[in-house]
Design a protein around this motif. Structure first.
Motif, short mmCIF file in Angstrom:
data_model
loop_
_atom_site.label_atom_id
_atom_site.label_comp_id
_atom_site.label_asym_id
_atom_site.label_seq_id
_atom_site.Cartn_x
_atom_site.Cartn_y
_atom_site.Cartn_z
N THR A 8 0.84 -1.19 0.00
CA THR A 8 0.00 0.00 0.00
C THR A 8 0.88 1.24 0.00
N THR A 12 -2.84 7.55 -0.24
CA THR A 12 -3.95 7.01 -1.01
C THR A 12 -4.88 8.16 -1.30
N THR A 13 -5.21 8.33 -2.58
CA THR A 13 -6.02 9.48 -2.95
C THR A 13 -7.25 9.06 -3.72
N ILE A 15 -10.36 7.98 -5.72
CA ILE A 15 -11.23 6.82 -5.83
C ILE A 15 -10.72 5.66 -4.99
N LYS A 16 -9.42 5.47 -4.94
CA LYS A 16 -8.86 4.36 -4.15
C LYS A 16 -9.21 4.53 -2.68
N ARG A 17 -9.08 5.74 -2.16
CA ARG A 17 -9.42 5.99 -0.76
C ARG A 17 -10.89 5.65 -0.50
N VAL A 19 -12.85 3.55 -2.32
CA VAL A 19 -13.11 2.12 -2.53
C VAL A 19 -12.60 1.28 -1.37
N VAL A 20 -11.44 1.60 -0.83
CA VAL A 20 -10.87 0.78 0.24
C VAL A 20 -11.37 1.17 1.63
N ARG A 25 -16.63 -0.75 1.83
CA ARG A 25 -16.58 -2.21 1.74
C ARG A 25 -17.78 -2.85 2.43
#
Length: 147
Positions: A8, A12-13, A15-17, A19-20, A25
């Motif tokens: 990782t 984290t920026t 869309i990833k931030r 989604v995760v 989730r």
């Protein structure tokens, strides 16, 4: 196909931030399990309808199968959403989905027409849903399942 954890990055920026994020989730897992939560609740609220459904598909004794399906779907869904043996709950729902699909959506036995087309579409949608549960199990097993 193997699933490997990727390191990782420190930042984290975007869309990833999103989604995760644990909330995302959890909502996604609830959506994935929604049919297996809604279905048993409907069966509980209309138990006679649940018995009629079991009878329609030739599952006897109807009371036994209705109760088992209700308990199974709610328990396996809870496992997937909470993460407690998520992989086992996901594989159980994948197996159940495939079995139920072959029982309920036998489109190949239907006469050509709209009903057959709708049943075929639902059949393949259910196969996709089962595939999604297998992916959840694979990801959970790869990252280390909670026990």
């Amino acid at each position: 196909m193997t699933f490997q954890s990727q390191p990782t990055p420190q930042r984290t920026t975007g869309i990833k931030r999103f989604v995760v994020h644990p909330v995302t989730r959890t909502i996604a897992l609830l959506a994935l399990c929604s049919a297996y939560i809604q279905g048993p609740l409907t069966k509980i609220l209309d138990f006679n309808g649940a018995l009629a459904e079991m009878e329609h598909f030739g599952l006897r004794p109807t009371v036994f199968f209705a109760v088992v399906v209700i308990i199974f779907e709610l328990t396996a869904s809870a496992m997937v959403v909470t993460g407690f043996l998520r992989w086992a709950g996901a594989l159980a729902l994948a197996s159940f989905t495939i079995l139920a699909t072959f029982i309920a959506l036998r489109f190949w036995e239907m006469a050509p027409g709209m009903e057959r087309t709708m049943a075929a579409n639902a059949f393949f949608e259910h196969l996709g849903l089962a595939g999604a549960f297998v992916m959840v199990a694979a990801i959970d097993l790869t990252k280390g399942a909670r026990t």
